[in-house]
Design an enzyme around this catalytic site. Structure first.
Site, PDB file in Angstrom:
ATOM      1  N   LYS A  20       0.833  -1.217   0.000  1.00  0.00           N
ATOM      2  CA  LYS A  20       0.000   0.000   0.000  1.00  0.00           C
ATOM      3  C   LYS A  20       0.867   1.267   0.000  1.00  0.00           C
ATOM      4  O   LYS A  20       0.642   2.190  -0.774  1.00  0.00           O
ATOM      5  CB  LYS A  20      -0.940   0.009   1.218  1.00  0.00           C
ATOM      6  CG  LYS A  20      -1.835  -1.217   1.319  1.00  0.00           C
ATOM      7  CD  LYS A  20      -2.797  -1.137   2.495  1.00  0.00           C
ATOM      8  CE  LYS A  20      -2.131  -1.153   3.857  1.00  0.00           C
ATOM      9  NZ  LYS A  20      -1.476  -2.449   4.208  1.00  0.00           N
ATOM     10  N   ARG A  39      -9.072   0.181   9.214  1.00  0.00           N
ATOM     11  CA  ARG A  39      -8.563  -1.149   9.535  1.00  0.00           C
ATOM     12  C   ARG A  39      -9.553  -1.974  10.346  1.00  0.00           C
ATOM     13  O   ARG A  39      -9.286  -3.133  10.646  1.00  0.00           O
ATOM     14  CB  ARG A  39      -7.287  -0.995  10.362  1.00  0.00           C
ATOM     15  CG  ARG A  39      -6.006  -1.390   9.642  1.00  0.00           C
ATOM     16  CD  ARG A  39      -4.866  -1.144  10.595  1.00  0.00           C
ATOM     17  NE  ARG A  39      -3.646  -1.797  10.256  1.00  0.00           N
ATOM     18  CZ  ARG A  39      -2.669  -1.265   9.518  1.00  0.00           C
ATOM     19  NH1 ARG A  39      -2.823  -0.083   8.984  1.00  0.00           N
ATOM     20  NH2 ARG A  39      -1.566  -1.937   9.322  1.00  0.00           N
ATOM     21  N   ARG A  62      11.930  -5.430   4.424  1.00  0.00           N
ATOM     22  CA  ARG A  62      11.621  -4.002   4.246  1.00  0.00           C
ATOM     23  C   ARG A  62      12.606  -3.099   4.999  1.00  0.00           C
ATOM     24  O   ARG A  62      12.993  -3.389   6.133  1.00  0.00           O
ATOM     25  CB  ARG A  62      10.200  -3.736   4.752  1.00  0.00           C
ATOM     26  CG  ARG A  62       9.851  -2.239   4.778  1.00  0.00           C
ATOM     27  CD  ARG A  62       8.387  -1.992   4.755  1.00  0.00           C
ATOM     28  NE  ARG A  62       7.711  -2.376   5.982  1.00  0.00           N
ATOM     29  CZ  ARG A  62       6.392  -2.295   6.142  1.00  0.00           C
ATOM     30  NH1 ARG A  62       5.632  -1.859   5.160  1.00  0.00           N
ATOM     31  NH2 ARG A  62       5.841  -2.661   7.278  1.00  0.00           N
ATOM     32  N   ARG A  83      11.953  -1.291  10.668  1.00  0.00           N
ATOM     33  CA  ARG A  83      10.944  -0.944  11.673  1.00  0.00           C
ATOM     34  C   ARG A  83      10.930  -1.968  12.803  1.00  0.00           C
ATOM     35  O   ARG A  83      11.081  -3.164  12.562  1.00  0.00           O
ATOM     36  CB  ARG A  83       9.559  -0.887  11.022  1.00  0.00           C
ATOM     37  CG  ARG A  83       9.219   0.483  10.479  1.00  0.00           C
ATOM     38  CD  ARG A  83       7.995   0.499   9.630  1.00  0.00           C
ATOM     39  NE  ARG A  83       6.890  -0.308  10.131  1.00  0.00           N
ATOM     40  CZ  ARG A  83       5.714  -0.399   9.535  1.00  0.00           C
ATOM     41  NH1 ARG A  83       5.490   0.273   8.425  1.00  0.00           N
ATOM     42  NH2 ARG A  83       4.760  -1.150  10.031  1.00  0.00           N
ATOM     43  N   ARG A 113       0.519  -9.325  13.413  1.00  0.00           N
ATOM     44  CA  ARG A 113      -0.146  -8.330  12.562  1.00  0.00           C
ATOM     45  C   ARG A 113      -1.007  -9.004  11.500  1.00  0.00           C
ATOM     46  O   ARG A 113      -2.079  -8.502  11.148  1.00  0.00           O
ATOM     47  CB  ARG A 113       0.893  -7.406  11.906  1.00  0.00           C
ATOM     48  CG  ARG A 113       1.405  -6.337  12.866  1.00  0.00           C
ATOM     49  CD  ARG A 113       2.777  -5.813  12.484  1.00  0.00           C
ATOM     50  NE  ARG A 113       2.810  -5.174  11.187  1.00  0.00           N
ATOM     51  CZ  ARG A 113       3.923  -5.033  10.450  1.00  0.00           C
ATOM     52  NH1 ARG A 113       5.067  -5.501  10.899  1.00  0.00           N
ATOM     53  NH2 ARG A 113       3.868  -4.427   9.307  1.00  0.00           N
TER      54      ARG A 113
HETATM   55  P1  ADP Z   1       1.643  -2.240   7.730  1.00  0.00           P
HETATM   56  O1  ADP Z   1       0.595  -1.964   6.704  1.00  0.00           O
HETATM   57  O2  ADP Z   1       2.909  -2.729   7.172  1.00  0.00           O
HETATM   58  O3  ADP Z   1       1.153  -3.082   8.873  1.00  0.00           O
HETATM   59  P2  ADP Z   1       1.360   0.435   8.927  1.00  0.00           P
HETATM   60  O4  ADP Z   1       2.454   1.443   8.896  1.00  0.00           O
HETATM   61  O5  ADP Z   1       0.140   0.715   8.127  1.00  0.00           O
HETATM   62  O6  ADP Z   1       2.064  -0.896   8.447  1.00  0.00           O
HETATM   63  O7  ADP Z   1       0.914   0.159  10.442  1.00  0.00           O
HETATM   64  C1  ADP Z   1       1.814  -0.125  11.470  1.00  0.00           C
HETATM   65  C2  ADP Z   1       1.095  -0.263  12.793  1.00  0.00           C
HETATM   66  O8  ADP Z   1       0.465   0.985  13.143  1.00  0.00           O
HETATM   67  C3  ADP Z   1      -0.039  -1.279  12.832  1.00  0.00           C
HETATM   68  O9  ADP Z   1       0.444  -2.585  13.096  1.00  0.00           O
HETATM   69  C4  ADP Z   1      -0.908  -0.734  13.970  1.00  0.00           C
HETATM   70  O10 ADP Z   1      -0.364  -1.035  15.234  1.00  0.00           O
HETATM   71  C5  ADP Z   1      -0.810   0.764  13.767  1.00  0.00           C
HETATM   72  N1  ADP Z   1      -1.869   1.269  12.875  1.00  0.00           N
HETATM   73  C6  ADP Z   1      -1.722   1.800  11.625  1.00  0.00           C
HETATM   74  N2  ADP Z   1      -2.908   2.167  11.099  1.00  0.00           N
HETATM   75  C7  ADP Z   1      -3.846   1.844  12.033  1.00  0.00           C
HETATM   76  C8  ADP Z   1      -5.264   1.955  12.083  1.00  0.00           C
HETATM   77  N3  ADP Z   1      -5.974   2.447  11.060  1.00  0.00           N
HETATM   78  N4  ADP Z   1      -5.894   1.525  13.213  1.00  0.00           N
HETATM   79  C9  ADP Z   1      -5.213   1.025  14.250  1.00  0.00           C
HETATM   80  N5  ADP Z   1      -3.880   0.882  14.268  1.00  0.00           N
HETATM   81  C10 ADP Z   1      -3.193   1.283  13.169  1.00  0.00           C
END
Ligand code: ADP
Ligand code: ZN
Length: 218
Positions: A13, A89, A128, A161, A172
């Site tokens: 994404k 999410r 990554r 990360r 996750r």
């Molecule tokens: P990825 O898509 O690789 O999991 P992100 O950078 O989108 O990485 O998200 C990293 C972390 O940030 C998630 O595992 C979660 O803990 C938190 N996070 C991101 N977006 C949301 C969301 N919309 N709602 C709740 N937690 C979120």
């Protein structure tokens, strides 16, 4: 134009949004980036949400929705549109997003589901690397920087990360299957869902998205 990007962690994404946001002229809003910035700044909210991210869980809906609401209010007047990445999410976030947008006279045009298989996602996440300075994304094998450990864009340092370790990645993915996957149906019912195969390279996914935005059926 308002686009929501859906897909498992590692589906690509962020890479797709990075490749396309300038071309579309939309705001790229990544809740992951907003959350990491808050944690890095050491704000009160940042301290509160750190543990969720580090354990691979989700930050509470109210906190994330408030962040999005703030961003949309701040920028709605410029009418550029949005690409939401990593949000919504959960089902609650999906209906909250519709409400936040409606309050600003806006509505989602496309929900793009980047469908990737588990082995691809795992390979992408474990390799990554991210630029500490500008956030550009790399992969040790699939998209290496020209010079190891150094960002091509800004010469910033590349890092892994904290949540890109095997144990947290597994958590996750479980969370994704339980809480995020069901919202695909939410957008299907709204007749906004388009699916692209995200196992292919970034350029193929970019082309598929452009076709969808141009009104061709996927
Ligand atoms: P990825 O898509 O690789 O999991 P992100 O950078 O989108 O990485 O998200 C990293 C972390 O940030 C998630 O595992 C979660 O803990 C938190 N996070 C991101 N977006 C949301 C969301 N919309 N709602 C709740 N937690 C979120
Ligand atoms: Zn950089």
């Amino acid at each position: 134009m308002i686009i929501v990007l859906l897909g498992a962690p590692g589906a690509g994404k962020g890479t797709l949004a990075g490749a396309i946001k300038d071309q579309l002229g939309v705001h790229h809003i990544s809740t992951g980036d907003l959350i990491r910035a808050e944690i890095k700044a050491g704000s009160v909210i940042g301290l509160e949400i750190k543990r969720y991210v580090e354990s691979g869980g989700l930050v509470p809906d109210e906190v994330v929705t408030r962040m999005i609401e703030g961003k949309v209010k701040e920028t709605a007047a410029d009418k550029k549109g949005y690409m939401f990445d990593g949000f919504p999410r959960t089902s609650a976030q999906a209906s909250d997003l519709d409400k936040v947008l409606a309050a600003n006279g806006l509505v989602i045009d496309f929900a793009l589901y980047m469908e990737a298989s588990l082995n691809v996602v795992l390979q992408r996440l474990t390799g990554r690397r991210v630029c500490r300075k500008c956030g550009a994304l790399y992969h040790l094998k699939n998209m290496p920087s020209r010079k190891e450990g150094v960002c091509d864009v800004c010469t910033g340092e590349l890092y892994q990360r904290a949540d890109d370790n095997e144990e947290t990645i597994k958590k996750r993915i479980v969370v994704y299957n339980d809480q995020t996957k069901p919202i695909i149906d939410f957008y299907k019912l709204q007749e906004k869902l388009h699916t692209v195969n995200a196992d292919t390279g970034a350029e193929d996914v970019r082309k598929a998205l452009i076709q969808i935005l141009n009104g061709k059926k996927s």
